[in-house]
Design a protein around this motif. Sequence first.
Motif, PDB file in Angstrom:
ATOM      1  N   ASP A   1      26.778 -38.282 -25.843  1.00 53.46           N
ATOM      2  CA  ASP A   1      28.139 -38.037 -26.310  1.00 53.46           C
ATOM      3  C   ASP A   1      28.709 -36.848 -25.548  1.00 53.46           C
ATOM      4  O   ASP A   1      28.068 -35.794 -25.461  1.00 53.46           O
ATOM      5  CB  ASP A   1      28.157 -37.721 -27.811  1.00 53.46           C
ATOM      6  CG  ASP A   1      27.611 -38.870 -28.642  1.00 53.46           C
ATOM      7  OD1 ASP A   1      27.760 -40.021 -28.197  1.00 53.46           O
ATOM      8  OD2 ASP A   1      27.042 -38.612 -29.714  1.00 53.46           O
TER       9      ASP A   1
ATOM     10  N   SER B   1      29.698 -41.965 -25.168  1.00 49.66           N
ATOM     11  CA  SER B   1      30.972 -41.838 -25.888  1.00 49.66           C
ATOM     12  C   SER B   1      31.666 -40.553 -25.469  1.00 49.66           C
ATOM     13  O   SER B   1      31.018 -39.530 -25.281  1.00 49.66           O
ATOM     14  CB  SER B   1      30.753 -41.772 -27.402  1.00 49.66           C
ATOM     15  OG  SER B   1      30.464 -43.040 -27.927  1.00 49.66           O
TER      16      SER B   1
ATOM     17  N   GLN C   1      38.985 -40.837 -28.973  1.00 47.48           N
ATOM     18  CA  GLN C   1      37.924 -41.507 -28.226  1.00 47.48           C
ATOM     19  C   GLN C   1      38.469 -42.004 -26.884  1.00 47.48           C
ATOM     20  O   GLN C   1      39.672 -41.959 -26.635  1.00 47.48           O
ATOM     21  CB  GLN C   1      37.351 -42.654 -29.060  1.00 47.48           C
ATOM     22  CG  GLN C   1      36.886 -42.173 -30.427  1.00 47.48           C
ATOM     23  CD  GLN C   1      35.617 -42.836 -30.913  1.00 47.48           C
ATOM     24  OE1 GLN C   1      34.831 -43.367 -30.152  1.00 47.48           O
ATOM     25  NE2 GLN C   1      35.418 -42.791 -32.224  1.00 47.48           N
TER      26      GLN C   1
END
Length: 472
Positions: free
Chosen positions: A50, A90, A449
């Motif tokens: 991430d 992500s 995101q």
Amino acid sequence: MAIFQARTMLYRSFSTLSSHPLRVCVVGSGPAGFYTAEKMLKAHQEAQVDIIDRLPTPFGLVRSGVAPDHPETKIVINQFSRVARHERCSFLGNVTLGSSVSLAELRELYHVVVLAYGAESDRVLGIPGEDLVGIHSAREFVWWYNGHPDCKNLDPDLKNTDTAVILGQGNVALDVARILLRPAAELATTDIASHALAALEESSIRKVYLVGRRGPVQAACTAKELREVLGIKDLCIHLQEADLLKTPEDEEVLKNNRIQRRVYELLSKAVTTQPSYPRSGQRELHFVFFRKPDRFLDADERKGHVSGVQFEKTVLKGVSDGKRIAVGTGQFEDLKCGMVLKSIGYKSVPVDGLPFDHHKGVVPNIRGRVLYDTSGDPTLLEEGLYVCGWLKRGPTGIIATNLYCAEETVASISEDLDQGVLASKSSLPKPGREGLLHLLDNRNVKVVQFSDWEKIDSTETRLGSLKNKPSG
């Protein structure tokens, strides 16, 4: 063959430790962050990575630091976008380390935390008058013309003066000079921020001084950047021929350094091919060497505004290992101006719970492994905590430098996994992304995101194309 065996061994070493994902958090989505994520995903098939960033937009200095008239430098964004779309990766924007989530919390949520948030502050000169109106850091000015949200309201006064002084002669200083001196019509087709373009179209600045402490042999820019600023059309270049005189030490430097030699040759050529005086209204670029700022001068008619810089003349003095530094001579001169941009270096900012070397402006580390303190003792390591990029080595290098920097940090992580240094952390499951999103949701942090960012980018690109802007 050796590389294949090493990779196989690393993969097996992690597989034997656990059957759950290796949770990795990278703080910062600039080149250092994305290269680290890319290398981790390749080296560890079980890793889930991430990337968090305090801005809603990814890519760090590629987006906010690269000059708008250098679109070729931004092509690396395509590579970083592929990383962000990877099924085990992500991007989580609008997440600030320190306020949205603490470092201690990240270390609880993830097996590995890599800090790659760069240098978002500036070195200071510490001389009188530094807080006068009209004095900015070059970083702020660059962020302003690139549309960084922190500096969109900077509003530099380009109307009430015809002269700007830039302290420093590195590539950032040359970028800033080029933006001030290039015709606004040429900038209009770049992805420069619209508020900056509007201000530059109304700019009164006709003279820019690039001032350095040392001489042309020591100029910190690259030949490519220098060639570009010297190539601005209808620009008069000024340089004192006496500054081009070389000492035996200078000759030695030029003999052994191709980059410095090329820079010196370009400056020499600029002097010999230029007319002595500018035509009426012609823009001017002055290279000033062997000067260090002593104080900023306050304006009589506009109290609190900068009206000039007092410089002390310098000479080079040898210290050790062939290194020479600029020392003052006690002779001073004033240079009148209405704006000053300090291009004297970026500075990283520490966060709570992070060891920090304030003198060097970096996190103490050995090959990317964060040390417990600044003593340099290699046995005192912060388990599971790593660093990459400017926070690791200081604000130096080009975008590609971060690739090698990331390779070294990821190699350290792989070694620590292989040798069991992270065994106590990596053998147990960690909440990772799900835990972080839950914590942020409880704190009402609106996470952006990568798919959200792509919608923003698509709209930006569409609106830009209507104004003949580049699509990159």
